[in-house]
Structures are given as C-alpha cells and as structure tokens.
Design a protein around this motif. Sequence first.
Motif, PDB file in Angstrom:
ATOM      1  N   GLY A   1      -3.993  -2.786 -15.850  1.00  0.00           N
ATOM      2  CA  GLY A   1      -2.971  -1.769 -15.658  1.00  0.00           C
ATOM      3  C   GLY A   1      -3.374  -0.618 -14.766  1.00  0.00           C
ATOM      4  N   CYS A   2      -4.598  -0.639 -14.234  1.00  0.00           N
ATOM      5  CA  CYS A   2      -5.057   0.480 -13.397  1.00  0.00           C
ATOM      6  C   CYS A   2      -4.603   0.344 -11.944  1.00  0.00           C
ATOM      7  CB  CYS A   2      -6.574   0.609 -13.462  1.00  0.00           C
ATOM      8  SG  CYS A   2      -7.468  -0.767 -12.704  1.00  0.00           S
ATOM      9  N   GLY A   3      -4.066  -0.818 -11.561  1.00  0.00           N
ATOM     10  CA  GLY A   3      -3.536  -0.982 -10.214  1.00  0.00           C
ATOM     11  C   GLY A   3      -4.404  -1.760  -9.253  1.00  0.00           C
ATOM     12  N   ARG A   4      -5.459  -2.420  -9.739  1.00  0.00           N
ATOM     13  CA  ARG A   4      -6.336  -3.125  -8.806  1.00  0.00           C
ATOM     14  C   ARG A   4      -5.614  -4.290  -8.127  1.00  0.00           C
ATOM     15  NH1 ARG A   4      -8.693  -4.701 -14.122  1.00  0.00           N
ATOM     16  NH2 ARG A   4      -8.276  -6.937 -14.363  1.00  0.00           N
ATOM     17  N   SER A   5      -4.811  -5.049  -8.879  1.00  0.00           N
ATOM     18  CA  SER A   5      -4.081  -6.167  -8.271  1.00  0.00           C
ATOM     19  C   SER A   5      -3.023  -5.661  -7.292  1.00  0.00           C
ATOM     20  CB  SER A   5      -3.434  -7.037  -9.347  1.00  0.00           C
ATOM     21  OG  SER A   5      -4.416  -7.722 -10.100  1.00  0.00           O
ATOM     22  N   HIS A   6      -2.408  -4.526  -7.627  1.00  0.00           N
ATOM     23  CA  HIS A   6      -1.420  -3.947  -6.702  1.00  0.00           C
ATOM     24  C   HIS A   6      -2.070  -3.653  -5.353  1.00  0.00           C
ATOM     25  CE1 HIS A   6       2.325  -1.319  -6.135  1.00  0.00           C
ATOM     26  NE2 HIS A   6       1.645  -1.234  -5.000  1.00  0.00           N
ATOM     27  N   LEU A   7      -3.236  -3.027  -5.376  1.00  0.00           N
ATOM     28  CA  LEU A   7      -3.906  -2.706  -4.113  1.00  0.00           C
ATOM     29  C   LEU A   7      -4.288  -3.971  -3.344  1.00  0.00           C
ATOM     30  CD1 LEU A   7      -6.207   0.343  -4.960  1.00  0.00           C
ATOM     31  CD2 LEU A   7      -4.230   0.296  -3.426  1.00  0.00           C
ATOM     32  N   LEU A   8      -4.799  -4.986  -4.040  1.00  0.00           N
ATOM     33  CA  LEU A   8      -5.178  -6.206  -3.341  1.00  0.00           C
ATOM     34  C   LEU A   8      -3.959  -6.919  -2.777  1.00  0.00           C
ATOM     35  CD1 LEU A   8      -8.131  -7.967  -5.189  1.00  0.00           C
ATOM     36  CD2 LEU A   8      -8.137  -6.161  -3.492  1.00  0.00           C
ATOM     37  N   ARG A   9      -2.881  -6.974  -3.535  1.00  0.00           N
ATOM     38  CA  ARG A   9      -1.665  -7.608  -3.014  1.00  0.00           C
ATOM     39  C   ARG A   9      -1.077  -6.793  -1.871  1.00  0.00           C
ATOM     40  NH1 ARG A   9       0.265 -11.955  -5.607  1.00  0.00           N
ATOM     41  NH2 ARG A   9      -0.561 -12.450  -7.668  1.00  0.00           N
ATOM     42  N   GLY A  10      -1.245  -5.471  -1.949  1.00  0.00           N
ATOM     43  CA  GLY A  10      -0.811  -4.642  -0.834  1.00  0.00           C
ATOM     44  C   GLY A  10      -1.592  -4.939   0.429  1.00  0.00           C
ATOM     45  N   LEU A  11      -2.901  -5.113   0.302  1.00  0.00           N
ATOM     46  CA  LEU A  11      -3.721  -5.498   1.449  1.00  0.00           C
ATOM     47  C   LEU A  11      -3.306  -6.859   1.978  1.00  0.00           C
ATOM     48  CD1 LEU A  11      -7.283  -4.346   0.344  1.00  0.00           C
ATOM     49  CD2 LEU A  11      -6.141  -3.695   2.475  1.00  0.00           C
ATOM     50  N   ALA A  12      -2.998  -7.780   1.064  1.00  0.00           N
ATOM     51  CA  ALA A  12      -2.639  -9.135   1.478  1.00  0.00           C
ATOM     52  C   ALA A  12      -1.246  -9.201   2.091  1.00  0.00           C
ATOM     53  CB  ALA A  12      -2.727 -10.081   0.285  1.00  0.00           C
ATOM     54  N   ALA A  13      -0.443  -8.140   1.896  1.00  0.00           N
ATOM     55  CA  ALA A  13       0.889  -8.113   2.502  1.00  0.00           C
ATOM     56  C   ALA A  13       0.839  -7.775   3.989  1.00  0.00           C
ATOM     57  CB  ALA A  13       1.763  -7.093   1.763  1.00  0.00           C
ATOM     58  N   LEU A  14      -0.320  -7.346   4.468  1.00  0.00           N
ATOM     59  CA  LEU A  14      -0.469  -7.026   5.882  1.00  0.00           C
ATOM     60  C   LEU A  14      -0.545  -8.319   6.690  1.00  0.00           C
ATOM     61  CD1 LEU A  14      -3.078  -4.157   5.477  1.00  0.00           C
ATOM     62  CD2 LEU A  14      -0.625  -3.931   5.874  1.00  0.00           C
ATOM     63  N   PRO A  15      -0.132  -8.301   7.956  1.00  0.00           N
ATOM     64  CA  PRO A  15      -0.071  -9.526   8.754  1.00  0.00           C
ATOM     65  C   PRO A  15      -1.394 -10.282   8.793  1.00  0.00           C
ATOM     66  CG  PRO A  15       1.042  -7.726   9.893  1.00  0.00           C
ATOM     67  CD  PRO A  15       0.367  -7.122   8.705  1.00  0.00           C
ATOM     68  N   GLY A  16      -1.327 -11.584   8.537  1.00  0.00           N
ATOM     69  CA  GLY A  16      -2.485 -12.459   8.649  1.00  0.00           C
ATOM     70  C   GLY A  16      -3.434 -12.436   7.475  1.00  0.00           C
ATOM     71  N   ALA A  17      -3.187 -11.589   6.475  1.00  0.00           N
ATOM     72  CA  ALA A  17      -4.108 -11.463   5.343  1.00  0.00           C
ATOM     73  C   ALA A  17      -3.911 -12.606   4.344  1.00  0.00           C
ATOM     74  CB  ALA A  17      -3.915 -10.116   4.662  1.00  0.00           C
ATOM     75  N   VAL A  18      -4.911 -12.790   3.490  1.00  0.00           N
ATOM     76  CA  VAL A  18      -4.900 -13.866   2.492  1.00  0.00           C
ATOM     77  C   VAL A  18      -5.209 -13.262   1.125  1.00  0.00           C
ATOM     78  CG1 VAL A  18      -6.079 -15.953   1.704  1.00  0.00           C
ATOM     79  CG2 VAL A  18      -5.584 -15.654   4.134  1.00  0.00           C
ATOM     80  N   TYR A  19      -4.461 -13.705   0.104  1.00  0.00           N
ATOM     81  CA  TYR A  19      -4.704 -13.281  -1.287  1.00  0.00           C
ATOM     82  C   TYR A  19      -5.056 -14.502  -2.117  1.00  0.00           C
ATOM     83  CZ  TYR A  19      -3.784 -11.557  -6.037  1.00  0.00           C
ATOM     84  OH  TYR A  19      -3.888 -11.230  -7.365  1.00  0.00           O
ATOM     85  N   ILE A  20      -6.152 -14.410  -2.858  1.00  0.00           N
ATOM     86  CA  ILE A  20      -6.593 -15.500  -3.730  1.00  0.00           C
ATOM     87  C   ILE A  20      -6.983 -14.891  -5.073  1.00  0.00           C
ATOM     88  CG2 ILE A  20      -8.368 -17.273  -4.095  1.00  0.00           C
ATOM     89  CD1 ILE A  20      -8.594 -17.518  -1.051  1.00  0.00           C
TER      90      ILE A  20
ATOM     91  N   LEU B   1       0.831  -1.201   0.000  1.00  0.00           N
ATOM     92  CA  LEU B   1       0.000   0.000   0.000  1.00  0.00           C
ATOM     93  C   LEU B   1       0.868   1.255   0.000  1.00  0.00           C
ATOM     94  CD1 LEU B   1      -2.803  -1.064   2.523  1.00  0.00           C
ATOM     95  CD2 LEU B   1      -2.860  -1.122   0.010  1.00  0.00           C
ATOM     96  N   GLN B   2       2.088   1.130   0.506  1.00  0.00           N
ATOM     97  CA  GLN B   2       2.971   2.288   0.585  1.00  0.00           C
ATOM     98  C   GLN B   2       3.584   2.644  -0.777  1.00  0.00           C
ATOM     99  OE1 GLN B   2       3.003  -0.269   2.975  1.00  0.00           O
ATOM    100  NE2 GLN B   2       1.702   1.129   4.173  1.00  0.00           N
ATOM    101  N   ASN B   3       3.838   1.636  -1.636  1.00  0.00           N
ATOM    102  CA  ASN B   3       4.454   1.977  -2.923  1.00  0.00           C
ATOM    103  C   ASN B   3       3.450   2.034  -4.066  1.00  0.00           C
ATOM    104  OD1 ASN B   3       4.030  -0.723  -3.708  1.00  0.00           O
ATOM    105  ND2 ASN B   3       6.140  -1.340  -3.329  1.00  0.00           N
TER     106      ASN B   3
END
Length: 233
Positions: free
Chosen positions: A48-67, A17-19
Amino acid sequence: MTRQLLLDVLPAPAPTLQNYIAGPNSQALAAAIGLEPGRALYLWGAAGCGRSHLLRGLAALPGAVYIDASQDPRALRRLADADSATPMPPRIAVDDVHRMSDAQQAALFALYNRWRECAATSRAFALAVAGDRAPLSMPLREDLRTRLGWDLVFRLEPLSDADKLAALATQAAERGLQLAPEVIQWMLTHRERDIRKLAALLDALDRYSLATGRAITIPLLRAMLADPDTQTP
C-alpha cells in the motif's frame, strides 16, 4: 431512473508518474521521473505504500517493460540473455522481488549483471526494482541481495490520512464538486483506505449525485452505498 447507466463505476485510472500521490515520498518520485539509462532504482516498503504504482508508472513510458513475480521466469531471462544485436528496452521495471522463485531470482541476477555491463554503452537501460523490505533483509539469494543496493535505494512510506484528505479534496475540486471535509473523512473512516479505490468511490459519488439531483452529503453517500443498483469499490 437510469441509475445503472450513470452509476457503473469506472475502473481506477492506470498508474502513471503524474497521478502518483507522493506525500512523504517526493524524493522517490523525483528519482523515478529522472531515472536515466545506466541507472538503477530499488524501492521498498509495506503493501500500500505505492511501490507498484511507481513501477507501473515507469513502465507506462514508451518502450518500457514491466515484469512481476507472477510471470514466467523466461520473461526476465530473455532480457538478461539478449544478444548484442537486440535493442534493450530503455526502462525495465521488476516488481515484487520478495515473491520470486529461485529461477526468477537467477534471471534477475543475470539482468543486473547485464545492466552493469551495458551501463556505459549505447545499450544502457534503466532498471527499477521493488520489494517489501530493505535490500539486505530480502529473502533472496545473497548475490542478488547485494545487487539490489547497487545504485539508488528509497524506502516508501504510506500516505498519511492528511495526505489522502488533501488528494481527495484536490480531485473533488478538479471535478467542480462541492465536497465538505466531513464527507471525505467519512470515506476514510468507513471505506477502503487505498487511495485509488477512494478515488473510484469519489467518481461513483459524483455520478450518484447527478442521477439523484441531490447535493453530496454523508446521508447521500450512505444512500449510495445501500442502493442495490449501485456498484462501488
């Protein structure tokens, strides 16, 4: 000259989320940063609009899951069907819903129902989902389409060239690079326009400048791209 050692391009940094470069999507970024258990977020927009970046950023937080849609439907189903004794992840991010199979759609439908059941309890979790179009335009089962719009919905816009120029200029300044605006403009005009790949190209250019002892200019950039010893995005 030990160019190969110096010029191996590092992989693009992991999405956080920071980058994330928000550009016109600052409200969506703020919603992702502030997403609390019990809330849901749906992000949509073109590739290319960044939706996956935001979701992966959320999933990088402790305990989160990305599918995402490439995974087995059972990954979603296990979350949707978890019993009351099983702790839920604080955040679940589900990407590329427009690519989901019937089995995956059924599992996501069940997960939305679990999210609503848990929303006001100690087992509440945040649910973030992304696809390529607005909820009611999604090629999904009707009951799932309606659930995509249950809480927060944001359309993501692609970064403008001005946003990309500003982002690359900031990254160059952080590295202490003297980078003329025309060099960045050349990168945008002649190379991959994805911002993360452009950042990797900037990293390669920094290394090439050090290896050759030359200032960063368009001729140097062209020389790097033509050098068989270099690996560029």
